[in-house]
Design an enzyme around this catalytic site. Structure first.
Site, PDB file in Angstrom:
ATOM      1  N   ASP A  77     -38.218  55.666-103.281  1.00 36.29           N
ATOM      2  CA  ASP A  77     -38.982  56.552-104.157  1.00 36.29           C
ATOM      3  C   ASP A  77     -39.634  57.644-103.302  1.00 36.29           C
ATOM      4  O   ASP A  77     -40.564  57.372-102.540  1.00 36.29           O
ATOM      5  CB  ASP A  77     -40.041  55.746-104.917  1.00 36.29           C
ATOM      6  N   ARG A 107     -40.713  59.681-114.044  1.00 35.08           N
ATOM      7  CA  ARG A 107     -39.733  58.904-114.826  1.00 35.08           C
ATOM      8  C   ARG A 107     -40.386  57.669-115.416  1.00 35.08           C
ATOM      9  O   ARG A 107     -41.178  56.985-114.767  1.00 35.08           O
ATOM     10  CB  ARG A 107     -38.577  58.452-113.925  1.00 35.08           C
TER      11      ARG A 107
HETATM   12  O1  LIG Z   1     -32.862  62.528-111.596  1.00 34.89           O
HETATM   13  P1  LIG Z   1     -33.901  61.628-112.178  1.00 34.89           P
HETATM   14  O2  LIG Z   1     -33.328  60.318-112.662  1.00 34.89           O
HETATM   15  O3  LIG Z   1     -34.727  62.290-113.234  1.00 34.89           O
HETATM   16  O4  LIG Z   1     -34.857  61.177-110.988  1.00 34.89           O
HETATM   17  C1  LIG Z   1     -35.333  62.087-110.056  1.00 34.89           C
HETATM   18  C2  LIG Z   1     -36.817  62.248-110.169  1.00 34.89           C
HETATM   19  O5  LIG Z   1     -37.451  61.020-109.756  1.00 34.89           O
HETATM   20  C3  LIG Z   1     -38.431  61.323-108.760  1.00 34.89           C
HETATM   21  O6  LIG Z   1     -39.664  61.603-109.311  1.00 34.89           O
HETATM   22  P2  LIG Z   1     -40.545  60.436-110.004  1.00 34.89           P
HETATM   23  O7  LIG Z   1     -40.256  60.387-111.462  1.00 34.89           O
HETATM   24  O8  LIG Z   1     -40.393  59.181-109.220  1.00 34.89           O
HETATM   25  O9  LIG Z   1     -42.009  60.997-109.838  1.00 34.89           O
HETATM   26  P3  LIG Z   1     -42.868  61.188-108.479  1.00 34.89           P
HETATM   27  O10 LIG Z   1     -42.300  62.368-107.775  1.00 34.89           O
HETATM   28  O11 LIG Z   1     -44.255  61.383-108.986  1.00 34.89           O
HETATM   29  O12 LIG Z   1     -42.740  59.920-107.668  1.00 34.89           O
HETATM   30  C4  LIG Z   1     -37.837  62.518-108.073  1.00 34.89           C
HETATM   31  O13 LIG Z   1     -38.761  63.220-107.294  1.00 34.89           O
HETATM   32  C5  LIG Z   1     -37.271  63.329-109.212  1.00 34.89           C
HETATM   33  O14 LIG Z   1     -38.222  64.183-109.813  1.00 34.89           O
HETATM   34  O1  LIG Z   2     -33.645  57.004-105.733  1.00 34.63           O
HETATM   35  C1  LIG Z   2     -34.500  57.628-106.395  1.00 34.63           C
HETATM   36  C2  LIG Z   2     -34.324  57.954-107.754  1.00 34.63           C
HETATM   37  C3  LIG Z   2     -35.284  58.648-108.406  1.00 34.63           C
HETATM   38  N1  LIG Z   2     -36.407  59.007-107.753  1.00 34.63           N
HETATM   39  C4  LIG Z   2     -36.601  58.704-106.444  1.00 34.63           C
HETATM   40  O2  LIG Z   2     -37.641  59.057-105.872  1.00 34.63           O
HETATM   41  N2  LIG Z   2     -35.653  58.012-105.799  1.00 34.63           N
HETATM   42 MG   LIG Z   3     -41.388  58.686-107.678  1.00 33.43          MG
END
Ligand SMILES: O=P(O)(O)OC[C@H]1O[C@H](OP(=O)(O)OP(=O)(O)O)[C@H](O)[C@@H]1O
Ligand SMILES: O=c1cc[nH]c(=O)[nH]1
Ligand SMILES: [Mg+2]
Length: 207
Positions: A198, A102
């Site tokens: 996160d 994100r």
């Molecule tokens: O529903 P959304 O608002 O799209 O958020 C959810 C996403 O955010 C997190 O990933 P992140 O983008 O933090 O990446 P990461 O797994 O590399 O930390 C999580 O694992 C989802 O993929």
């Molecule tokens: O709460 C949250 C939202 C998005 N992605 C995460 O990992 N945690």
């Molecule tokens: Mg993440």
């Protein structure tokens, strides 16, 4: 869109460990693995099976095998912590990968990896991602799957926000959700409240 909340004391204890800010990376990963086992087990409850004759040391009886071995799709990074457990539970499953992160300002997913079979018609797909927040990452992933012919998609998550559930419903895609909890909602940074922080950082450290 059908949402199944896995409501079980053992799942709730593992979710508590994941929510607890004092849990270190290794503790968080171990709890995620064990909770994934329960979520996938529940998600597969209605999976169709074929029967065949199996010969025990004593007699012949009915055996079963999955009619349609699924495709597992972890969404990187955080979904990586679910795939080992899910594939050991379903050894016949294939695995595809989607990667996205994100944008911290817009909260929109930025895709960086797509490794999926070309034709998914007739194949049940289980998307593995601990967090369903705005739903943007999950909807983008399901867009990719549907474009390849998938018609039977299950999102397997640990925590979902109502906003993410609404986004999945609004997408109109053929998807159901299996999760350990539907939380209160999102904060101003689009993090789930109370959530668990996160999920990528809590497994692997900050990006
Ligand atoms: O529903 P959304 O608002 O799209 O958020 C959810 C996403 O955010 C997190 O990933 P992140 O983008 O933090 O990446 P990461 O797994 O590399 O930390 C999580 O694992 C989802 O993929
Ligand atoms: O709460 C949250 C939202 C998005 N992605 C995460 O990992 N945690
Ligand atoms: Mg993440």
């Amino acid at each position: 869109m059908n949402t199944h909340v896995v409501d079980h004391p053992l799942a709730a204890v593992l979710l508590t460990t994941m929510r607890d800010a004092r849990s270190d990376n290794a503790t968080f990963r171990a709890a995620l693995r064990r909770l994934t086992h329960m979520l996938v087990y529940e998600a597969m409850r209605e999976a169709p099976v074929d029967t065949f004759d199996v010969v025990t040391p004593i007699a012949t009886t009915d055996g079963v095998r999955l009619s349609h071995p699924p495709l597992l799709v972890p969404v990187l990074r955080a979904g990586l912590g679910m795939v080992e457990q899910a594939s050991s539970l379903i050894p016949q499953a294939r695995v595809g990968f989607v990667g996205m992160a994100r944008d911290e300002q817009t909260h929109l997913p930025v895709p960086y990896l797509e490794s999926l079979p070309a034709d998914l018609s007739g194949i049940p797909v289980y998307v593995l991602d601990p967090m369903l927040a705005t739903g943007g990452s999950m909807v983008h992933t399901i867009d990719l799957l549907v474009a390849r012919g998938a018609t039977d998609v299950t999102a397997v998550c640990v925590v979902a926000a109502p906003e993410g559930v609404a986004a999945l419903t609004a997408s109109g895609h053929p998807v159901r959700l299996v999760t350990a909890a539907v939380d209160e909602g999102l904060n101003g940074d689009a993090f789930i409240v109370p959530g668990l922080g996160d999920a990528g950082d809590r497994q692997f450290g900050p990006r």
